[in-house]
Scaffold this active site. Structure first.
Site, PDB file in Angstrom:
ATOM      1  N   ASP A 275       0.867  -1.173   0.000  1.00  0.00           N
ATOM      2  CA  ASP A 275       0.000   0.000   0.000  1.00  0.00           C
ATOM      3  C   ASP A 275       0.912   1.234   0.000  1.00  0.00           C
ATOM      4  OD1 ASP A 275      -2.160   1.665  -0.047  1.00  0.00           O
ATOM      5  OD2 ASP A 275      -3.173   0.813   1.682  1.00  0.00           O
TER       6      ASP A 275
HETATM    7  C1  BGC Z   1      -5.054   3.241   0.291  1.00  0.00           C
HETATM    8  C2  BGC Z   1      -5.250   2.230  -0.811  1.00  0.00           C
HETATM    9  C3  BGC Z   1      -5.163   2.915  -2.139  1.00  0.00           C
HETATM   10  C4  BGC Z   1      -3.805   3.575  -2.260  1.00  0.00           C
HETATM   11  C5  BGC Z   1      -3.555   4.238  -3.601  1.00  0.00           C
HETATM   12  C6  BGC Z   1      -3.806   4.084   0.075  1.00  0.00           C
HETATM   13  O1  BGC Z   1      -3.758   5.151   0.951  1.00  0.00           O
HETATM   14  O2  BGC Z   1      -5.006   2.583   1.533  1.00  0.00           O
HETATM   15  O3  BGC Z   1      -6.470   1.573  -0.636  1.00  0.00           O
HETATM   16  O4  BGC Z   1      -5.396   2.019  -3.185  1.00  0.00           O
HETATM   17  O5  BGC Z   1      -3.710   4.549  -1.252  1.00  0.00           O
HETATM   18  O6  BGC Z   1      -4.237   5.416  -3.732  1.00  0.00           O
END
Ligand code: BGC
Length: 742
Positions: A275
């Site tokens: 993530d």
């Molecule tokens: C979130 C993810 C997301 C990623 C990309 C993160 O902060 O937890 O779910 O896909 O950002 O934007």
């Protein structure tokens, strides 16, 4: 003694390598042989267009970026792909990611709302529309579906989930994957799915986002992992790790889940992305002393691609030289990434055709989004058949901050949807009935958190002059979603005061909620004759709600999560284990405790003195304008072997006056086992449409092996013993039967 019947449920599937896959594997190996270490590490880096736009082209040219996220302009994407395909040494295309969560431009209801439809086809169609629109702009990878099990409405990301239930989440998550990826991942409208967040993220302590989780292995396997295993079976191309540490181990450094479970047990052959900066975040977690150690732990655990933070880029080479990371580990990560790029057909078709006619907000997409909003709405109360509204109604008061909130009704995770396309309930009402019905619009409060009561008298006056008051309340979209957790789940601001003041006029009150989570609306329900609950319904929420209110459509949605009476009851879910002292229903509640009552006089059972045991509304609950009667529950056998298939039949009759759809739910309970088991577990559901007065027989087939669970020996087995089974309209009601497995 409990005899244990071992089933071969584990490691059931082995990767089937087709001829086409063999071809892909050969191409991967050929490419890998030519790659320098820098180019390999480059494939493992995903850059965000937010911070690095200036140097992006140069890095792509050198082969130092494998993926970019957050680009949405097709011309910019094509230009960058052109650098990759024409100016970089090995001509490896970029994979372009974006959070396309519940629609790209045409916004569907938030995932929690889509889950209320219990309709896998609708969910698949929604993801298909999202993929078609996103792919038309050059996006070929979405970070969805989110299939975290979410049992705590304080957690803002419950909005993005498919609810609290492992089975429902598994079925709908797989449907979303199919919708995004279609039958052919290399098709021009397919985008790679990325089930997230692996794993346990939804169990954040106190519902506070990013917080630690403490999920023991058995619960992990029985509750949190099944939706992800189903996602692998559904062909998900990629996986994303989660932010949380579970029992002290952050997911991006968790070799057990990434290597043992995902790769070895499930044979996943796509790639794993971290993530956002979650590799670097293992430092503040206190799991790594610096970026170098974070890179080492993440790559060795099995994270193939790093999102945004550059620890791989900075340290993998050094770690390799020091022998802390093996070349084979890096090669495998690159193989996984290239495999998906090949499967997506990116080497053959890296560019998007910017000259084809726009598919954004296509009429067909809007109609699908409207249908999704209709099926996602849940009717919680309808006293004296207040709804549907009679077309004879002359004057309607439209009240509340959500009646005309085009931005907020789209909900969380809307980066690309344009509020100018949103159709609000007020606008939809004006368009459909403006020439026949007098509409008195008085907001009452400006926005959901608005504490000012200054606008309430005007709203009350409008209600006095109307035949019925429609009050649109809920949450602004910013109140749910990532990092937006709450401890107070009541309607924000002066919304409850507004409802109460309008109710005092004596006019019928229809409360329409649009929110990102279950809210504790007990008090508001008391003041309303009817309540229609919508999880933020998206672009077409307005026309969908107006059709429902006027009976052009009949509510059919059911709650995909338990609605607590107050936040103090959370986490709350129907599939809990029993205590040794279950609630009996005759316990003394707070208000009734006599002064100086004896220590044990209240009933020593498991409940809250001030809230009792039950939720406000149970999982699976939802009314219709008609009524349904369940009868004649029958099982194909009373005694079964683990290899048998149980057939369950039941008659359902529409006993009311409206043609409608019911969502029948089948639950089971394993009465005693080597470990305690949930009091009920959803095993099947079926949407069934019945004309007024019509009766149909519904048949469910349930292989007994689906009663397997991870037992005292951490083996997935069906244990012999007694089982209960219910079929009914929700998790607290249904006809009951029993059977034995031996
Ligand atoms: C979130 C993810 C997301 C990623 C990309 C993160 O902060 O937890 O779910 O896909 O950002 O934007």
């Amino acid at each position: 003694m409990i005899s244990i019947l071992l089933l071969s449920c584990e490691n059931k599937t082995s990767a089937v390598v087709s001829a086409k896959d063999n071809d892909v594997e050969k191409r991967i190996e050929a490419l890998l042989k030519q790659m320098t270490l820098e180019e390999k590490i480059g494939q493992m880096y995903q850059i965000s267009s937010f911070d690095n736009s200036g140097k992006m082209q140069e890095l792509v040219k050198k082969g130092e970026i494998g993926s970019v996220l957050n680009l949405t302009n097709p011309e910019v994407i094509n230009a960058l792909q052109q650098v990759a395909m024409e100016e970089s040494r090995l001509k490896i295309p970029l994979i372009v990611g974006r959070d396309v969560i519940h629609g790209f431009k045409t916004i569907f209801p938030i995932p929690l709302g889509q889950a209320a439809s219990f309709n896998p086809q609708l969910v698949e169609d929604g993801a298909r529309v999202a993929a078609i629109e996103a792919a038309s702009c050059g996006i070929n990878w979405t970070f969805a579906p989110m299939i975290d099990i979410a049992r705590d409405p304080r957690w803002g990301r419950i909005a993005e989930s498919l609810g609290e239930d492992p089975y429902l989440t598994s079925v709908l998550g797989a449907a979303m994957i199919k919708g995004f990826q279609s039958e052919d991942l290399s098709g021009r409208t397919a985008i790679a799915a990325c089930p997230k967040h692996f794993v346990g993220y939804g169990a954040a302590e106190a519902g506070k986002d990013y917080n630690s989780t403490f999920i023991p292995e058995r619960t992990l396997r029985n509750v949190y992992l099944p939706s992800f295993e189903t996602a692998v079976r559904a062909g998900a191309a990629t996986f994303m790790t989660s932010f949380n540490d579970n029992d002290g181990v952050p997911s991006s450094g968790n070799k057990f889940i990434l290597d043992q479970v995902l790769r070895k047990e499930w044979q996943f052959d796509g790639f794993v992305v971290s993530d956002w900066e979650s590799i670097r975040e293992m430092i503040p977690h206190g799991f790594c002393k610096d970026e170098k150690e974070a890179a080492e732990k993440a790559v060795n655990a099995g994270v193939d691609m790093e999102m945004v933070s550059p620890t791989y880029t900075k340290y993998l080479k050094e770690l390799l030289d020091e022998g802390k990371v093996k070349m084979a580990t890096i090669d495998n990560a690159v193989r996984n990434i290239l495999r998906i790029k090949f499967r997506l057909g990116l080497f053959e078709n890296p560019f998007v055709d910017i000259n084809s006619p726009s598919v954004l907000y296509a009429e067909e997409h809007l109609q699908k989004a409207k249908q999704a909003a209709i099926e996602s709405a849940v009717l919680l109360k309808n006293e004296k058949a207040t709804l549907p509204l009679n077309e004879q109604v002359k004057t309607i008061a439209v009240i509340g901050p959500m009646a005309d909130a085009p931005h907020d009704q789209m909900g969380t995770w809307v980066f690309d949807g344009d509020k100018n396309y949103t159709q609000t309930p007020l606008k939809a009402l004006q368009a459909a009935y403006g020439d026949k019905i007098r509409i008195l619009y008085a907001k009452g409060t400006e926005y959901s958190r608005d504490k000012s009561t200054a606008g309430i008298p005007a709203a009350v006056a409008a209600a006095r002059n109307a035949d019925v008051a429609l009050i649109f309340v809920g949450e602004e979209s910013i109140l749910s979603g990532e990092a937006h957790s709450l401890t107070d789940l009541h309607l924000q601001g002066a919304q409850s005061e507004l409802i109460e003041a309008v109710a005092k006029t004596g006019k019928p009150v229809v409360t329409v909620v649009m929110a990102g989570r279950p809210l504790t609306i007990g008090r508001d329900v008391e003041h309303s004759q009817a309540v229609l609950y919508n999880f933020h319904p998206g672009t077409m929420g307005g026309p969908a709600i107006i059709d429902l209110l006027f009976g052009k459509a009949v509510p059919s949605g059911k709650l995909p999560v338990t609605f607590p009476k107050n936040a103090g009851q959370t986490p709350m879910y129907y599939a809990h284990n029993n205590t040794g002292r279950p609630y009996q229903g005759n316990e003394t509640m707070l208000a009734d405790i006599p002064l100086e009552a004896g220590q044990t006089s209240l009933g020593n059972t498991s409940f809250h003195l001030d809230a009792g045991f039950d939720p406000l509304y149970p999982f699976g609950y939802g009314l219709s304008y008609t009524t349904f009667e369940y009868s004649n529950l029958a099982l194909s056998a009373g005694t079964l072997k683990p290899t048998d298939v149980l057939t369950v039949t039941i008659d359902i009759t529409n006993t009311g006056k409206h043609d409608a759809t019911e969502i029948a739910q089948l639950y089971t309970q394993d009465c005693f086992a080597s470990v305690t088991r949930p009091v009920k577990e959803l095993k099947r559901f079926e949407r069934i449409s019945l004309k007024a007065g019509e009766k149909k027989t519904l048949t469910f087939t349930l292989p007994v092996e689906e009663l397997a669970f991870y037992n005292i020996d951490m083996k997935k087995v069906v244990e012999a013993g007694n089982f209960n089974l219910w079929v009914g309209p929700h998790s607290q009601e249904g006809l009951k039967a029993s059977f034995v497995v031996n």
